[in-house]
Design an enzyme around this catalytic site. Structure first.
Site, PDB file in Angstrom:
ATOM      1  N   LYS A   1      -2.749  -2.331  -9.895  1.00 48.77           N
ATOM      2  CA  LYS A   1      -1.646  -2.763  -9.026  1.00 48.77           C
ATOM      3  C   LYS A   1      -1.577  -4.288  -8.920  1.00 48.77           C
ATOM      4  CE  LYS A   1      -4.478  -1.729  -4.998  1.00 48.77           C
ATOM      5  NZ  LYS A   1      -5.442  -0.851  -5.646  1.00 48.77           N
TER       6      LYS A   1
ATOM      7  N   LYS B   1      -6.887  -3.146 -18.013  1.00 47.61           N
ATOM      8  CA  LYS B   1      -6.625  -1.837 -17.394  1.00 47.61           C
ATOM      9  C   LYS B   1      -5.399  -1.916 -16.481  1.00 47.61           C
ATOM     10  CE  LYS B   1      -8.995  -1.347 -13.042  1.00 47.61           C
ATOM     11  NZ  LYS B   1      -9.103  -0.290 -12.115  1.00 47.61           N
TER      12      LYS B   1
ATOM     13  N   LYS C   1     -16.512  -8.903  -6.454  1.00 42.09           N
ATOM     14  CA  LYS C   1     -15.626  -9.191  -5.311  1.00 42.09           C
ATOM     15  C   LYS C   1     -15.923 -10.588  -4.757  1.00 42.09           C
ATOM     16  CE  LYS C   1     -12.987  -5.563  -4.460  1.00 42.09           C
ATOM     17  NZ  LYS C   1     -13.374  -4.171  -4.466  1.00 42.09           N
TER      18      LYS C   1
HETATM   19  P1  ADP Z   1      -6.430  -0.985  -8.844  1.00 43.22           P
HETATM   20  O1  ADP Z   1      -7.139  -1.523 -10.059  1.00 43.22           O
HETATM   21  O2  ADP Z   1      -4.996  -0.705  -9.123  1.00 43.22           O
HETATM   22  O3  ADP Z   1      -6.643  -1.867  -7.640  1.00 43.22           O
HETATM   23  P2  ADP Z   1      -8.349   0.746  -7.590  1.00 43.22           P
HETATM   24  O4  ADP Z   1      -9.454  -0.187  -7.932  1.00 43.22           O
HETATM   25  O5  ADP Z   1      -7.888   0.838  -6.176  1.00 43.22           O
HETATM   26  O6  ADP Z   1      -7.096   0.412  -8.531  1.00 43.22           O
HETATM   27  O7  ADP Z   1      -8.709   2.182  -8.166  1.00 43.22           O
HETATM   28  C1  ADP Z   1      -9.009   3.342  -7.439  1.00 43.22           C
HETATM   29  C2  ADP Z   1      -9.645   4.344  -8.392  1.00 43.22           C
HETATM   30  O8  ADP Z   1      -8.682   4.749  -9.399  1.00 43.22           O
HETATM   31  C3  ADP Z   1     -10.821   3.723  -9.166  1.00 43.22           C
HETATM   32  O9  ADP Z   1     -12.034   4.070  -8.575  1.00 43.22           O
HETATM   33  C4  ADP Z   1     -10.696   4.292 -10.584  1.00 43.22           C
HETATM   34  O10 ADP Z   1     -11.557   5.393 -10.750  1.00 43.22           O
HETATM   35  C5  ADP Z   1      -9.256   4.759 -10.694  1.00 43.22           C
HETATM   36  N1  ADP Z   1      -8.472   3.847 -11.562  1.00 43.22           N
HETATM   37  C6  ADP Z   1      -7.863   2.691 -11.195  1.00 43.22           C
HETATM   38  N2  ADP Z   1      -7.209   2.122 -12.210  1.00 43.22           N
HETATM   39  C7  ADP Z   1      -7.404   2.939 -13.273  1.00 43.22           C
HETATM   40  C8  ADP Z   1      -6.981   2.903 -14.634  1.00 43.22           C
HETATM   41  N3  ADP Z   1      -6.212   1.933 -15.094  1.00 43.22           N
HETATM   42  N4  ADP Z   1      -7.376   3.902 -15.443  1.00 43.22           N
HETATM   43  C9  ADP Z   1      -8.150   4.924 -14.972  1.00 43.22           C
HETATM   44  N5  ADP Z   1      -8.582   5.014 -13.713  1.00 43.22           N
HETATM   45  C10 ADP Z   1      -8.225   4.046 -12.859  1.00 43.22           C
END
Ligand code: ADP
Ligand code: TRP
Length: 325
Positions: free
Chosen positions: A196, A193, A113
């Site tokens: 959002k 991965k 971060k």
């Molecule tokens: P983003 O990457 O969209 O910002 P977050 O970091 O807010 O998502 O993710 C929240 C939770 O959702 C994470 O702790 C993770 O376990 C799960 N997660 C997020 N993206 C994925 C993904 N592409 N595949 C599987 N699990 C995910």
């Protein structure tokens, strides 16, 4: 006595199918088993990077709505807002006194971060201590975590051990519960991965059918024509197969057989149809809940009412150990 599960959902933006399959689905499925479950919206955790208060308020509400719409059931799980149970934070202070700054500085998420340009405020650094408190205050046996939160859970165990070592056995050491659906990859770039932060390749739970179809039909695959599962060599089609498998309950082998000899277009069309049908009940429930803000808040308040006495009792025990009372 039933084993205890604790999990927190951080409200940081709109939920996508990666969040659902990687985190929420497991929490919903765990409701079928004989556990005592504490599921909360980690609103305090969501404040460690810059945000707009109005937007955050909506994200917190939306997270609760998405959790309920996805099947987290207040009759089966205690669901609440982290900030409604002040004992989490009181315990975090005490745990901070047995955690070294070196331990916190080593956290990958913190380093990432900061590297990404976020202000290294004390909240961001102390984030894992609050997470440890969230878990230890309920004497959790298991914590469902994604790969990204594994290190925080290990730190939680270390903190618990240090405290137990200094003041006598106070905390249960929690174990990670790993998820079968490891990572959902981006539809537009299957080597990354789904996130959002890359909205094009991201299938949001709120996407209307037309958008779902468009995103799936234009998902990146490769120049081959057959359907086969090989995440390393064929990340695009394998990602679609994994998603298909997770929402339909059919194994990837079965799907490969089903689509043998058929081209990408037919396969994608079928997945899009399945996805639209899968999202429909969730979206219907979501729409209803979005209109019932008071009802949702009531559910969260009732959850906090159940969690508070349990957390307060543990906090009193910890304060006694630490020489405060
Ligand atoms: P983003 O990457 O969209 O910002 P977050 O970091 O807010 O998502 O993710 C929240 C939770 O959702 C994470 O702790 C993770 O376990 C799960 N997660 C997020 N993206 C994925 C993904 N592409 N595949 C599987 N699990 C995910
Ligand atoms: N840090 C977790 C995440 O980013 C959310 C969280 C906060 C959590 N407290 C928790 C998860 C306690 C499990 C247990 O996803």
């Amino acid at each position: 006595m039933s084993k205890i599960i604790v999990s927190g959902l951080k409200p940081s933006g709109e939920l996508h199918i990666g969040n659902y399959l990687g985190a929420i689905k497991q929490l919903v499925e765990l409701q079928k088993k004989d556990y005592k479950r504490f599921y909360f919206i980690a609103d305090y955790h969501a404040l460690t990077t810059k945000y707009d208060p109005k937007e955050k308020r909506e994200q917190i509400f939306n997270m609760a709505v998405d959790a309920l719409a996805s099947g987290i059931d207040p009759k089966k799980s205690i669901i609440f807002l982290q900030s409604d149970v002040p004992a989490h934070n009181n315990l975090a202070w005490l745990l901070g006194t047995v955690t070294s700054s070196g331990q916190l500085n080593r956290m990958i998420e913190y380093k990432e971060k900061v590297q990404a340009g976020h202000v290294p405020n004390a909240g961001l650094l102390n984030y894992p201590i609050l997470m440890a408190a969230d878990i230890l205050i309920y004497d959790a046996n298991f914590v469902p975590v994604g790969e990204d939160q594994r290190q925080h859970l290990e730190l939680t165990r270390d903190i618990a051990e240090t405290f137990n070592g200094r003041f006598g056995k106070t905390f249960q050491l929690p174990n990670a519960l790993h998820n079968e659906t490891s990572r959902v990859m981006s539809l537009s770039d299957p080597t990354k991965k789904m996130s959002k932060t890359m909205p094009n390749g991201c299938l949001f739970l709120s996407d209307p059918p037309k958008v779902v179809e468009k995103k799936i039909m234009s998902a990146q695959t490769d120049s081959q024509t057959s359907i086969s599962f090989d995440p390393k060599k064929r990340p695009g089609v394998s990602n679609l197969l994994s998603i298909y498998s997770s929402i339909s309950g059919k194994s990837t082998e079965k799907l490969v057989k089903e689509f043998e000899g058929k081209g990408y277009a037919g396969f994608k069309k079928s997945l899009a149809k399945e996805m639209v049908a899968f999202l429909k009940p969730l979206q219907t429930k979501r729409k209803k809940l979005l209109k019932d803000r008071r009802g949702v808040m009531k559910i969260l308040e009732a959850g906090a009412k159940k969690a508070n006495p349990i957390a307060e009792k543990k906090l009193a025990e910890v304060k006694k150990r630490a020489g405060l009372i």
